[in-house]
Scaffold this active site. Structure first.
Site, PDB file in Angstrom:
ATOM      1  N   LYS A 105      48.322  36.877  41.580  1.00 38.34           N
ATOM      2  CA  LYS A 105      47.067  37.152  42.278  1.00 38.34           C
ATOM      3  C   LYS A 105      47.369  38.107  43.418  1.00 38.34           C
ATOM      4  O   LYS A 105      48.495  38.150  43.904  1.00 38.34           O
ATOM      5  CB  LYS A 105      46.489  35.847  42.854  1.00 38.34           C
ATOM      6  CG  LYS A 105      45.006  35.901  43.071  1.00 38.34           C
ATOM      7  CD  LYS A 105      44.284  35.738  41.758  1.00 38.34           C
ATOM      8  CE  LYS A 105      42.816  35.552  41.922  1.00 38.34           C
ATOM      9  NZ  LYS A 105      42.233  35.014  40.696  1.00 38.34           N
ATOM     10  N   GLY A 106      46.374  38.840  43.821  1.00 38.91           N
ATOM     11  CA  GLY A 106      46.558  39.749  44.950  1.00 38.91           C
ATOM     12  C   GLY A 106      45.275  39.849  45.730  1.00 38.91           C
ATOM     13  O   GLY A 106      44.227  39.347  45.308  1.00 38.91           O
TER      14      GLY A 106
END
Ligand code: GLU
Length: 416
Positions: A105-106
């Protein structure tokens, strides 16, 4: 995202499932932490000429089953702990639906509503440049999440392609169709939510047709879920967006709400033939099916005992805290967990990636049929484990999700 520590919540869910799998402590310690987490601080020249420094993250949780995969979130509450929790959930999600990815995830801590389109483009291009060292079509593949969309993915792909000298469509998914996106990707998460809701209704002897549905959130997931629910014959009695909720026990005209009141000032509150409710009142409305499709930690120890729905299908990531899970399980409410219910997005991302790598594109029907098949199979497997171990559905999904990752980690062995 909320006062609640979502990383603690994600870890508790892991420890809970590890008990059923009799996993070695060392292995649990591996699974409880991300393999790699990068923090970047980068400047953007705003339209005014002012330079603003933004903080962004990319967390890769576990690559044992394949390249890591997961969205990019633009939201003021993004931080490293939340990004890590969301990366862990992506690992279990890809594993539950059995697609060959690990989780990532970012995100960037930013309120995109305050930025112009040009500023969002510059922020995205600089962020993509900063992440170039760790993302790639064979290593880590981003996608849209809260605050990002197909256009953002297009800029992301273009920036990375400029830097390597040729077009690399497979480096992100959720792109516009014209740039190698997949038919059906935009609707995929909402579609998967409704497939799960229908499967759950079958198991509970509830008729989806005619059932009363409440949807929290009217973004990409909530609005599609509401429209598909209506198309399948359910009556959507309540919906909400950032402006608050609306309720009509006789049903709301979802298509009209979508066409006339999204993207306008005041949102769905502009619609008149309804009662206005707060976001928290919305969750407690009298209905059969509740679909939380907004942000995390919405169903908590404070409100879980007031939920009247018989079935909760999690369109959002992490909308239910472990305390709320326990309360709803005791009340006999079936909660179809996020890592199963909202996996339709990443499943169709997988299809998009496969199409990009092969330069061979599928028709929408083919995409939707393959998606439904994967979702129904995964639902059946989770329901089976739930009965076998007599657990709630989240624990059952975690047992499957964690087991596949643990097995792969053991089979690969610990290097060196
Ligand atoms: N952001 C979405 C999720 O939370 C989609 C991720 C993807 O397609 O890679 O599942």
């Amino acid at each position: 995202m909320s006062e609640y520590n979502v990383l603690e919540m994600a870890r508790q869910q892991l420890y809970n499932s590890a008990r059923y799998l009799d996993l070695d402590d060392g292995l649990v310690a591996v699974l409880a932490r991300p393999k790699r987490a990068v923090t970047v601080n980068f400047p953007v020249v705003m339209d005014s000429g002012e330079v603003v420094v933004y903080e962004g993250y990319r967390v890769q949780h576990n690559p044992s089953r394949g390249p890591t995969k997961g969205g990019l979130r633009y939201h003021p509450d993004v931080d490293l702990d939340e990004t890590t929790a969301l990366a862990m959930w992506m690992t279990w999600k890809c594993s539950v639906v059995n697609i060959p990815y690990g989780g990532a995830k970012g995100g960037v801590k930013v309120n995109v509503k305050e930025l112009s389109k040009r500023e969002i483009e510059k922020l995205t291009r600089r962020f993509a440049s900063e992440l170039n060292i760790i993302v790639g079509e064979r290593s880590d593949i981003p996608a849209p999440d809260i605050g990002t969309n197909a256009q953002v993915m297009g800029w992301f792909m273009d920036t990375l392609s400029m830097q390597c000298g040729y077009t690399v469509p497979g480096v992100v998914t959720g792109k516009p169709i014209e740039l190698g996106g997949s038919e059906g990707r935009v609707e995929a998460t909402g579609r998967g939510v409704i497939v799960c809701a229908i499967e759950a209704c079958h198991n509970m002897n509830l008729n989806f047709e005619g059932s009363r549905v409440v949807v929290q959130g009217f973004g990409n997931v909530g609005s599609v879920a509401a429209r598909l629910a209506e198309r399948e014959g359910a009556i959507v009695v309540g919906v909400s967006d950032a402006s608050g909720g609306i309720y009509n026990p006789n049903g709301l005209p979802i298509n009209e709400l979508y066409e006339k009141y999204t993207g306008v000032d005041g949102g769905i509150q502009n619609y008149k033939d309804c009662e206005k409710v707060s976001n928290s009142e919305l969750l407690e409305l009298d209905c059969d099916i509740l679909i939380p499709a907004a942000i995390s930690a919405q169903l908590t120890a404070e409100n879980a005992d007031k939920v009247k729905a018989k079935l909760v299908v999690e369109g959002a990531n992490g909308p239910t805290t472990p305390e709320a899970d326990k309360i709803m399980h005791e009340k006999g409410i079936l909660v179809v967990p996020d890592i199963l219910a909202n996996a339709g997005g990443v499943v169709t991302s997988y299809f998009e990636w496969v199409q990009d790598l092969q330069n061979f594109f599928w028709e929408e029907n083919e995409v939707n049929d393959k998606l439904s098949k994967i979702m129904r199979r995964a639902y059946g497997e989770v329901a089976h484990v739930m009965r076998e171990h007599n657990t709630d559905m989240r624990t059952a999904a975690m047992i499957i999700g964690v087991k596949r990752v643990a097995d792969a980690t053991i089979m690969r062995g610990i290097f060196p």
